[in-house]
Design a protein around this motif. Structure first.
Motif, mmCIF file in Angstrom:
data_model
loop_
_atom_site.group_PDB
_atom_site.id
_atom_site.type_symbol
_atom_site.label_atom_id
_atom_site.label_comp_id
_atom_site.label_asym_id
_atom_site.label_seq_id
_atom_site.Cartn_x
_atom_site.Cartn_y
_atom_site.Cartn_z
ATOM 1 N N GLY A 99 0.801 -1.214 0.000
ATOM 2 C CA GLY A 99 0.000 0.000 0.000
ATOM 3 C C GLY A 99 0.831 1.259 0.000
ATOM 4 N N ALA A 100 0.134 2.390 -0.158
ATOM 5 C CA ALA A 100 0.790 3.692 -0.184
ATOM 6 C C ALA A 100 -0.016 4.682 0.633
ATOM 7 N N SER A 101 0.684 5.643 1.235
ATOM 8 C CA SER A 101 0.047 6.717 1.964
ATOM 9 C C SER A 101 0.853 7.986 1.734
ATOM 10 N N GLY A 102 0.139 9.091 1.480
ATOM 11 C CA GLY A 102 0.832 10.347 1.235
ATOM 12 C C GLY A 102 -0.053 11.536 1.541
ATOM 13 N N ILE A 103 0.551 12.719 1.538
ATOM 14 C CA ILE A 103 -0.183 13.953 1.766
ATOM 15 C C ILE A 103 0.511 15.075 1.008
ATOM 16 N N LYS A 104 -0.304 15.978 0.445
ATOM 17 C CA LYS A 104 0.202 17.164 -0.255
ATOM 18 C C LYS A 104 -0.470 18.385 0.337
ATOM 19 N N SER A 105 0.314 19.407 0.614
ATOM 20 C CA SER A 105 -0.252 20.666 1.072
ATOM 21 C C SER A 105 -0.756 21.432 -0.138
ATOM 22 N N LEU A 106 -2.021 21.841 -0.102
ATOM 23 C CA LEU A 106 -2.599 22.626 -1.193
ATOM 24 C C LEU A 106 -2.726 24.092 -0.795
ATOM 25 N N SER A 107 -2.227 24.448 0.396
ATOM 26 C CA SER A 107 -2.234 25.842 0.838
ATOM 27 C C SER A 107 -0.792 26.281 1.062
ATOM 28 N N THR A 108 -0.612 27.561 1.296
ATOM 29 C CA THR A 108 0.743 28.064 1.489
ATOM 30 C C THR A 108 1.240 27.736 2.891
ATOM 31 N N GLY A 109 2.520 27.590 3.013
ATOM 32 C CA GLY A 109 3.119 27.304 4.308
ATOM 33 C C GLY A 109 3.049 25.834 4.640
ATOM 34 N N GLY A 110 3.654 25.491 5.748
ATOM 35 C CA GLY A 110 3.659 24.108 6.192
ATOM 36 C C GLY A 110 4.840 23.347 5.631
ATOM 37 N N LYS A 111 5.144 22.254 6.266
ATOM 38 C CA LYS A 111 6.253 21.401 5.862
ATOM 39 C C LYS A 111 5.800 19.951 5.951
ATOM 40 N N ALA A 112 6.038 19.207 4.904
ATOM 41 C CA ALA A 112 5.664 17.793 4.865
ATOM 42 C C ALA A 112 6.763 16.954 5.500
ATOM 43 N N GLU A 113 6.351 15.985 6.314
ATOM 44 C CA GLU A 113 7.322 15.057 6.874
ATOM 45 C C GLU A 113 6.644 13.739 7.209
ATOM 46 N N LEU A 114 7.450 12.691 7.216
ATOM 47 C CA LEU A 114 6.969 11.371 7.606
ATOM 48 C C LEU A 114 7.168 11.221 9.108
ATOM 49 N N ILE A 115 6.074 10.919 9.813
ATOM 50 C CA ILE A 115 6.103 10.750 11.260
ATOM 51 C C ILE A 115 6.083 9.251 11.560
ATOM 52 N N TYR A 116 6.996 8.819 12.418
ATOM 53 C CA TYR A 116 7.055 7.429 12.863
ATOM 54 C C TYR A 116 6.627 7.397 14.335
ATOM 55 N N PRO A 117 5.323 7.172 14.607
ATOM 56 C CA PRO A 117 4.840 7.221 15.989
ATOM 57 C C PRO A 117 5.394 6.072 16.835
ATOM 58 N N ASN A 118 5.202 6.192 18.138
ATOM 59 C CA ASN A 118 5.624 5.135 19.049
ATOM 60 C C ASN A 118 4.970 3.817 18.681
ATOM 61 N N ALA A 119 5.597 2.735 19.056
ATOM 62 C CA ALA A 119 5.056 1.400 18.790
ATOM 63 C C ALA A 119 3.704 1.231 19.475
ATOM 64 N N ASN A 120 2.856 0.458 18.832
ATOM 65 C CA ASN A 120 1.545 0.054 19.360
ATOM 66 C C ASN A 120 0.563 1.212 19.531
ATOM 67 N N THR A 121 0.679 2.249 18.699
ATOM 68 C CA THR A 121 -0.323 3.318 18.692
ATOM 69 C C THR A 121 -1.383 3.063 17.630
ATOM 70 N N ASN A 122 -1.263 1.963 16.896
ATOM 71 C CA ASN A 122 -2.199 1.586 15.852
ATOM 72 C C ASN A 122 -2.753 0.204 16.173
ATOM 73 N N LEU A 123 -4.049 -0.007 15.929
ATOM 74 C CA LEU A 123 -4.669 -1.294 16.252
ATOM 75 C C LEU A 123 -4.248 -2.426 15.324
ATOM 76 N N LEU A 124 -3.925 -2.110 14.067
ATOM 77 C CA LEU A 124 -3.619 -3.153 13.096
ATOM 78 C C LEU A 124 -2.135 -3.469 12.968
ATOM 79 N N ASN A 125 -1.283 -2.465 13.162
ATOM 80 C CA ASN A 125 0.156 -2.653 12.981
ATOM 81 C C ASN A 125 0.905 -2.078 14.179
ATOM 82 N N SER A 126 1.911 -2.811 14.641
ATOM 83 C CA SER A 126 2.660 -2.311 15.800
ATOM 84 C C SER A 126 3.549 -1.125 15.427
ATOM 85 N N ARG A 127 3.998 -1.058 14.180
ATOM 86 C CA ARG A 127 4.817 0.071 13.719
ATOM 87 C C ARG A 127 4.153 0.666 12.466
ATOM 88 N N THR A 128 4.086 1.985 12.420
ATOM 89 C CA THR A 128 3.478 2.673 11.283
ATOM 90 C C THR A 128 4.285 3.908 10.905
#
Length: 187
Positions: A99-128
């Motif tokens: 699968g794929a996941s992404g985001i694009k800012s359509l307004s001015t400002g902001g910075k895109a980054e990939l966030i790697y949350p702590n383990a077990n913050t998702n019900l389906l996957n331990s790492r996201t």
């Protein structure tokens, strides 16, 4: 989901809607994370893109994080040779064979980054990994507009065909690929 912080890295999200509206093409919510902060959100669902439009009125400086879809990164049954990662100032994407996941800012400002949350913050996957647009909001009124992308499995890549949004004083004009252009009244 949009999350707001006062610069202390403690984020508030929508827990209660003061009002909401469900229409054919969009969902509208009005919520208040603090008494002096108002957020109007319009969500336009679609696949593989959906759009989030946030109008924020605040008397305080806020940090905003608009996160895309969490994508599991611990799939031991799949080949990771086709891993793809795009990250620049206004957009980020991560793609695996599952699968794929992404985001694009359509307004001015902001910075895109990939966030790697702590383990077990998702019900389906331990790492996201969560593609996210982060921005600083000054007191007054602001618009944050994001196009959020999600595709399961190995499918045709539509990442390079994003939607567009135009904001006028009384309406929002949305143009989703392969759909008719439509307008949303601003109240």
């Amino acid at each position: 989901m949009l999350a707001l912080s006062e610069g202390d890295n403690i984020y508030r999200v929508k827990r209660h809607c003061e009002e909401y509206l469900i229409e054919d093409n969009y969902i509208y919510t009005y919520w208040k994370p603090w008494n002096d902060v108002e957020v109007k959100t319009w969500i336009i669902p679609g696949t593989p893109w959906h759009i989030r439009i946030h109008y924020i009125k605040t008397s305080r400086i806020l940090d905003a994080a608009d996160g895309g879809f969490a994508l599991g990164i611990e799939n031991k049954n799949e080949d990771r040779a086709d891993f793809k990662n795009i990250q620049n100032e206004n957009e980020c994407l991560v793609r695996y064979s599952w699968g794929a996941s992404g985001i694009k800012s359509l307004s001015t400002g902001g910075k895109a980054e990939l966030i790697y949350p702590n383990a077990n913050t998702n019900l389906l996957n331990s790492r996201t990994v969560i593609p996210t647009i982060k921005t600083r909001i000054e007191p007054g009124t602001s618009w944050l507009v994001s196009a959020v992308f999600g595709e399961p499995g190995k499918s045709e890549d539509k990442w390079n065909d994003p939607p567009s949004v135009e904001i006028a004083s009384d309406k929002v004009v949305v143009d989703l690929p392969n759909f008719d252009r439509f307008e949303i009244p601003i109240k």
